[in-house]
Design an enzyme around this catalytic site. Structure first.
Site, PDB file in Angstrom:
ATOM      1  N   GLY A 138      18.902  18.155  40.208  1.00 46.89           N
ATOM      2  CA  GLY A 138      18.002  17.172  41.019  1.00 46.89           C
ATOM      3  C   GLY A 138      16.724  17.682  40.995  1.00 46.89           C
ATOM      4  O   GLY A 138      15.660  16.892  41.642  1.00 46.89           O
ATOM      5  N   ARG A 195       6.259   8.664  42.430  1.00 45.74           N
ATOM      6  CA  ARG A 195       6.318   7.384  41.888  1.00 45.74           C
ATOM      7  C   ARG A 195       5.980   6.118  42.609  1.00 45.74           C
ATOM      8  O   ARG A 195       6.564   6.211  43.715  1.00 45.74           O
ATOM      9  CB  ARG A 195       7.357   7.072  40.701  1.00 45.74           C
ATOM     10  N   ARG A 202      16.853  -1.460  38.446  1.00 46.41           N
ATOM     11  CA  ARG A 202      17.215  -1.485  37.239  1.00 46.41           C
ATOM     12  C   ARG A 202      18.115  -2.531  36.618  1.00 46.41           C
ATOM     13  O   ARG A 202      19.014  -2.749  37.364  1.00 46.41           O
ATOM     14  CB  ARG A 202      17.424   0.124  36.776  1.00 46.41           C
ATOM     15  N   ASP A 272      19.816   1.792  31.885  1.00 49.70           N
ATOM     16  CA  ASP A 272      19.353   2.215  33.232  1.00 49.70           C
ATOM     17  C   ASP A 272      18.036   2.463  33.408  1.00 49.70           C
ATOM     18  O   ASP A 272      17.455   3.023  34.478  1.00 49.70           O
ATOM     19  CB  ASP A 272      20.309   3.674  33.612  1.00 49.70           C
ATOM     20  N   ASN A 273      17.353   2.522  32.179  1.00 53.07           N
ATOM     21  CA  ASN A 273      15.925   2.679  32.229  1.00 53.07           C
ATOM     22  C   ASN A 273      15.286   1.441  31.899  1.00 53.07           C
ATOM     23  O   ASN A 273      14.001   1.384  31.560  1.00 53.07           O
ATOM     24  CB  ASN A 273      15.663   3.823  31.119  1.00 53.07           C
TER      25      ASN A 273
END
Ligand code: AMP
Ligand code: MG
Length: 528
Positions: A138, A195, A202, A272-273
């Site tokens: 993580g 961010r 997504r 997923d991006n």
């Protein structure tokens, strides 16, 4: 420091009940979009850099950013009133194959801030384990965090849709990484980026519920996403769905065109991006094209397949949209609504590609005969080891009165090895001739252009400054030694990427030879 929070995602979408009871161990999370997740405290947070623009966008003053409350909040040490931290569940197709549940393994959103009528989700990357961390920790290291921080802001100032970055902090803790995947793991400084984006949803968020045939959660997520992230879309539920999917397709088409314009390679275009808002998201082993090469990828994991190479990004985006469409079949009002979206991608991509290429070349329109001009250009560029950015800036300096030989002198410095060009030189000269003729006729046409006007236009579309891989790497090497001067200098340069500043001239050069085979400069692993 005060924020107005309006946490719609956690208020409106189904919660992981196990996390709510405190079960944080990695597992498959069913029938839930999000899991309540606390950031793990860090030993000694230190703010290395922040974005003045993002702070202002969120209503933060410079003294807010310098406060202890800021340091504690954006390192994950202490929540601010109204924050409701969570991680989300998503899946994805990685390198062409369904990978199952992925999720926010090291991203923890703190909440949704509303400021000046705009919504911003604040998300820490590297703030500790979540139920989606699988076997990983993580955490994130300084090198990848610095790259994400700088590139998010660089892309924004280039005019490319992107998630933003508020802050870059080190944690005072080390993180173990095997950077080259060769069995030589080493401790690296840990870091956290905050961010910021209106939404971090997504393609993979929809795919996971479709794969599980969890129609109910999928439908809830679609309705939520339309309502929160595309509020301008109106009409009946069916009309809204069709417009929404079409909007995702169109934003994606615009995005990959922009990447082509500035020479950006994402490097890991797994589903997923891919952001539903068409933002550049998840900066990992990304890179900037130095010498033009259609088949170049910075990602060492992709070195053989080159699936995500510079010139393949539009095709991959289309493939990813097809995967999203396949996931949405379960809840789409009709197949046609999905087909229309994909058709819209094709139409807009092609139209925009013509416009992008015309703009890069300073053409006022892109006629049929310009296809050949462009095809020839990219054919000789592929063979000639020429810097993509330097070439287009040099091209803007040509005068319609010049000969091809004079033009050649002007673009000469953009080549990496001009002495080896004997075979290609004729094709380059031929092309320059053709281009000059095109410019002459444009200047002489009914709505006459001028060399000066063309130069101004070209320099507004072809960047002077890009965050070349070797520049980011130099900033990383220095920052790891405690010297932040290069990081801060790059922050200045990236804010005006089309301008020419005498004081920043040393950052405009093409890639130096030493960087060609240096790790981090031309090749990057996914280790981060
Ligand atoms: P990426 O390749 O960075 O897009 O990550 C793919 C997946 O791996 C995502 O689900 C990430 O959350 C997860 N992941 C990557 N690095 C870590 C980490 N250090 N700890 C936990 N999860 C991670
Ligand atoms: Mg990712």
């Amino acid at each position: 420091m005060k924020f107005q929070f309006d946490n719609r995602l956690t208020n409106e979408l189904p919660e992981d009940t196990l996390a709510a009871q405190g079960h944080m161990q990695p597992r498959l999370v069913q029938h839930a979009v999000w899991s309540a997740t606390q950031p793990a405290a860090v030993a000694a947070p230190r703010l290395l850099a922040h974005s003045v623009d993002v702070a202002a966008m969120l209503g933060l003053s410079e003294s807010d950013v310098r406060s202890d409350a800021f340091l504690q909040a954006f390192s994950g040490n202490q929540l601010i009133d109204g924050m409701q931290p969570f991680s989300t569940c998503y899946g994805g197709h990685q390198f062409g194959h369904w990978a199952g549940q992925l999720g926010d393994g090291r991203a923890i959103s703190l909440g949704e801030v509303v400021h000046d009528g705009q919504r911003f989700e604040l998300q820490l990357k590297g703030a500790g384990p979540t139920p989606y961390s699988r076997s990983a920790d993580g955490r994130a290291v300084l090198r990848s965090s610095l790259r994400e921080f700088l590139c998010s802001e660089a892309m924004h100032h280039l005019g490319v849709p992107t998630t933003r970055a508020l802050s870059l902090m080190t944690t005072g803790e080390s993180v173990l990484r095997d950077m080259f995947y060769d069995g030589h793991a080493a401790d690296e400084p840990g870091a956290i980026v905050c961010r910021v984006a209106p939404s971090f949803i997504r393609f993979g968020h929809f795919e996971i519920f479709a794969q599980r045939e969890d129609e109910r959660t999928l439908r809830e997520l679609v309705t939520f996403c339309i309502d929160r992230d595309f509020p301008h879309i109106t009409g009946s539920a069916d009309e809204k769905f069709a417009q929404w999917f079409k909007a995702i397709c169109e934003r994606t088409a615009l995005l990959v065109n922009e990447w082509l314009r500035v020479g950006f390679v994402h490097g890991v275009m797994n589903t997923d991006n891919m952001s539903v808002l068409g933002l550049t998201i998840d900066y990992g082993p990304y890179g900037w094209v130095d010498n033009y090469d259609y088949a170049w990828t910075p990602n060492t994991t992709d070195a053989n397949g080159k699936r995500y190479a510079f010139g393949r990004q539009a095709g991959v985006a289309r493939w990813n949209l097809q995967k999203l469409a396949a996931a949405l079949v379960l809840v789409a009002p009709s197949q046609a609504s999905l087909m229309d979206g994909l058709d819209a991608f094709d139409a807009l991509y092609n139209q925009q590609l013509g416009a992008t290429l015309a703009a890069k070349l300073g053409l006022l329109d892109f006629g049929e005969s310009d296809d050949a001009l462009v095809n020839e250009l990219f054919a000789w560029m592929q063979q000639s080891n020429i810097d993509y950015t330097e070439f287009f800036r040099a091209l803007a300096n040509l005068k319609s009165s010049e000969t091809a030989d004079q033009a050649w002198q002007k673009i000469h410095d953009a080549f990496y090895q001009p002495e080896l060009l004997t075979a290609q030189q004729d094709s380059v000269l031929d092309w320059l001739n053709r281009y000059l003729n095109r410019i002459v006729s444009q200047n002489n046409s009914s709505d006459a252009d001028t060399d000066c006007a063309r130069q101004t236009r070209m320099n507004a579309t072809n960047p002077r400054f890009i965050l070349r891989n070797y520049l980011a790497q130099q900033a990383i090497d220095a920052a790891e030694q405690g010297d932040l001067s290069m990081l801060h200098e790059l922050q200045v340069a990236l804010r005006t990427p089309y301008a020419e500043h005498e004081s920043l001239k040393h950052l405009y050069a093409k890639r130096p030879d030493w960087a060609l085979n240096k790790a981090g400069c031309s090749m990057l692993s996914c280790s981060s």
